[in-house]
Scaffold this active site. Structure first.
Site, PDB file in Angstrom:
ATOM      1  CG  HIS A 104      -1.682  -1.536   1.191  1.00 31.67           C
ATOM      2  ND1 HIS A 104      -3.022  -1.778   0.008  1.00 31.67           N
ATOM      3  CD2 HIS A 104      -1.875  -2.310   2.054  1.00 31.67           C
ATOM      4  CE1 HIS A 104      -4.147  -2.461   0.748  1.00 31.67           C
ATOM      5  NE2 HIS A 104      -2.546  -2.867   2.283  1.00 31.67           N
ATOM      6  CE1 TYR A 160      -7.206   0.449   5.816  1.00 34.44           C
ATOM      7  CE2 TYR A 160      -5.348   0.435   3.617  1.00 34.44           C
ATOM      8  CZ  TYR A 160      -6.475  -0.452   4.572  1.00 34.44           C
ATOM      9  OH  TYR A 160      -6.814  -2.071   3.704  1.00 34.44           O
ATOM     10  CG  ASP A 174      -1.012  -4.398   8.748  1.00 38.69           C
ATOM     11  OD1 ASP A 174      -0.862  -5.238   9.265  1.00 38.69           O
ATOM     12  OD2 ASP A 174      -0.972  -4.121   7.235  1.00 38.69           O
ATOM     13  N   GLY A 226      30.201  34.563  52.439  1.00 38.96           N
ATOM     14  CA  GLY A 226      31.769  33.943  52.535  1.00 38.96           C
ATOM     15  C   GLY A 226      32.431  34.442  51.533  1.00 38.96           C
ATOM     16  CG  ASP A 227      35.650  35.802  50.862  1.00 36.58           C
ATOM     17  OD1 ASP A 227      35.130  37.081  50.532  1.00 36.58           O
ATOM     18  OD2 ASP A 227      37.258  36.360  51.796  1.00 36.58           O
ATOM     19  N   GLY A 259      33.714  26.603  48.774  1.00 39.24           N
ATOM     20  CA  GLY A 259      33.250  25.828  48.479  1.00 39.24           C
ATOM     21  C   GLY A 259      31.810  25.748  49.196  1.00 39.24           C
ATOM     22  CB  THR A 307      28.014  25.990  45.366  1.00 36.34           C
ATOM     23  OG1 THR A 307      27.818  27.644  45.220  1.00 36.34           O
ATOM     24  CG2 THR A 307      26.816  25.656  43.841  1.00 36.34           C
TER      25      THR A 307
END
Length: 359
Positions: free
Chosen positions: A59, A103, A107, A221-222, A226, A228
């Site tokens: 098809h 359609y 399949d 703090g500066d 650490g 973050t």
């Protein structure tokens, strides 16, 4: 005697069915592409299926750039490359390319060439078609697939209501923010002041054990101390840096705490909601509907010294005396003067993180 009706189909889209056709999809496509037509081919889709008798059928949907007036019922005939055999199709004009495409998709053994041309028509018509389109969109595997379905099956809605559709699909196919994986264990931060450790033990935990109104914390703090990396190593959290994005793509209502990093307190939206661990509040967005925030979690505010960063300096401003009186009841303020780690326990804090935040 009446003259036999001459074959003629004048259509932009063609639906072809080849019964008992042993050609592969690739062989059929190669021959179709070689056909000379007055208007360009835009899209071809071929499906190969086996009927109950075991015979293969093909098809096909062919879309042209403009209408093609076919007067030769043998024009689309295919030939076998290995034996003397011709394959003649049933030829129809496709009233709805979308319906034909659906359609021949049934399949699954399909081959596509080109870009599908949306025609916006359906032989089924009416409200049922719109319902079918949205049902198919909901059952799609992702937002992008759902948008493609609506674009194809409901193009009018796609154009006129794209903003609402796009926003609604964000909710339907909500993807939780990817969990952050800290490069360091919290235990590797061996220079953390006792007051920070105590605050964590009292406030950072899952919902079942968390106080009803946790206390937030402001850490000043500066840079490169650490702050973050330590704050992000404590558990599941929301990280908001530079500006606040509370969309579902970034913000999770299931987080244990928030980290607000390097946001000028003069322009911090929802100051009290975050610092006060308030529950069930809304944030208005510029172009969308208000966002409901579950809340009830503490916030770690990270900042550097200085008038555009320090929360202490901000609250010490004369105009903020009332806010300061409220803040000291809802948060503790800690100033650190040395890194939260030693070089023997971890490498220097990654530059990439610090470049995005001076905290």
């Amino acid at each position: 005697m009446a003259q036999p009706k001459r074959f003629q189909i004048n259509a932009k889209h063609y639906f072809l069915s080849f019964p008992k056709c042993s050609l592969s999809k690739e062989e059929a496509l190669e021959q179709l592409l070689q056909l000379q037509t007055p208007t360009n081919k835009k899209y071809i889709k071929i499906c190969r299926e086996l009927h109950e008798d075991g015979q293969p059928h093909l098809h096909m949907l062919i879309q042209f750039e403009g209408k093609f007036n076919c007067k030769n019922n043998r024009f689309f005939d295919l030939v076998s490359p290995t034996r003397s055999a011709h394959f003649h199709p049933n030829i129809q004009g496709a009233k709805s390319s979308s319906d034909v495409k659906s359609y021949i998709d049934k399949d699954g053994d399909v081959l596509e060439w080109g870009t599908f041309q949306i025609d916006g028509r359906s032989a089924r018509g009416g409200q049922q078609t719109a319902n079918d389109a949205y049902a198919k969109a909901i059952n799609a595997g992702s937002k992008s697939e759902a948008l493609d379905v609506i674009k194809e099956l409901a193009p009018r809605d796609y154009i006129l209501h794209f903003h609402n559709i796009n926003s609604n699909l964000d909710r339907v196919f909500q993807v939780p923010p990817a969990p952050y994986v800290s490069p360091f264990l919290s235990s590797s931060f061996d220079q953390v002041p006792d007051e920070l450790e105590h605050w964590v033990s009292e406030n950072v935990m899952d919902a079942a054990a968390r106080p009803w109104r946790p206390v937030s914390i402001v850490i000043e703090g500066d840079s490169r101390t650490g702050k973050t990396m330590w704050a992000r190593s404590l558990g599941p959290h929301n990280y908001l840096c530079g500006h606040l994005d509370l969309s579902q793509k970034v913000y999770s209502n299931n987080a244990w705490y928030n980290v607000i990093d390097d946001v000028d307190p003069h322009y911090l939206k929802h100051f009290k909601e975050f610092m006060g661990s308030q529950r069930d509040w809304q944030s208005n967005t510029k172009y969308g509907k208000p966002i409901q925030i579950k809340g009830g979690i503490p916030t770690i505010f990270l900042c550097n010294p200085g008038p555009q960063s320090s929360f202490k300096e901000y609250l010490d401003e004369e105009k903020n005396q009332t806010l300061k009186n409220w803040a000291i009841k809802n948060a503790i303020f800690v100033t650190i003067h040395q890194p939260l780690f030693t070089n023997t326990n971890q490498d220097p804090t990654p530059h990439r993180q610090e470049e995005t935040s001076e905290a």
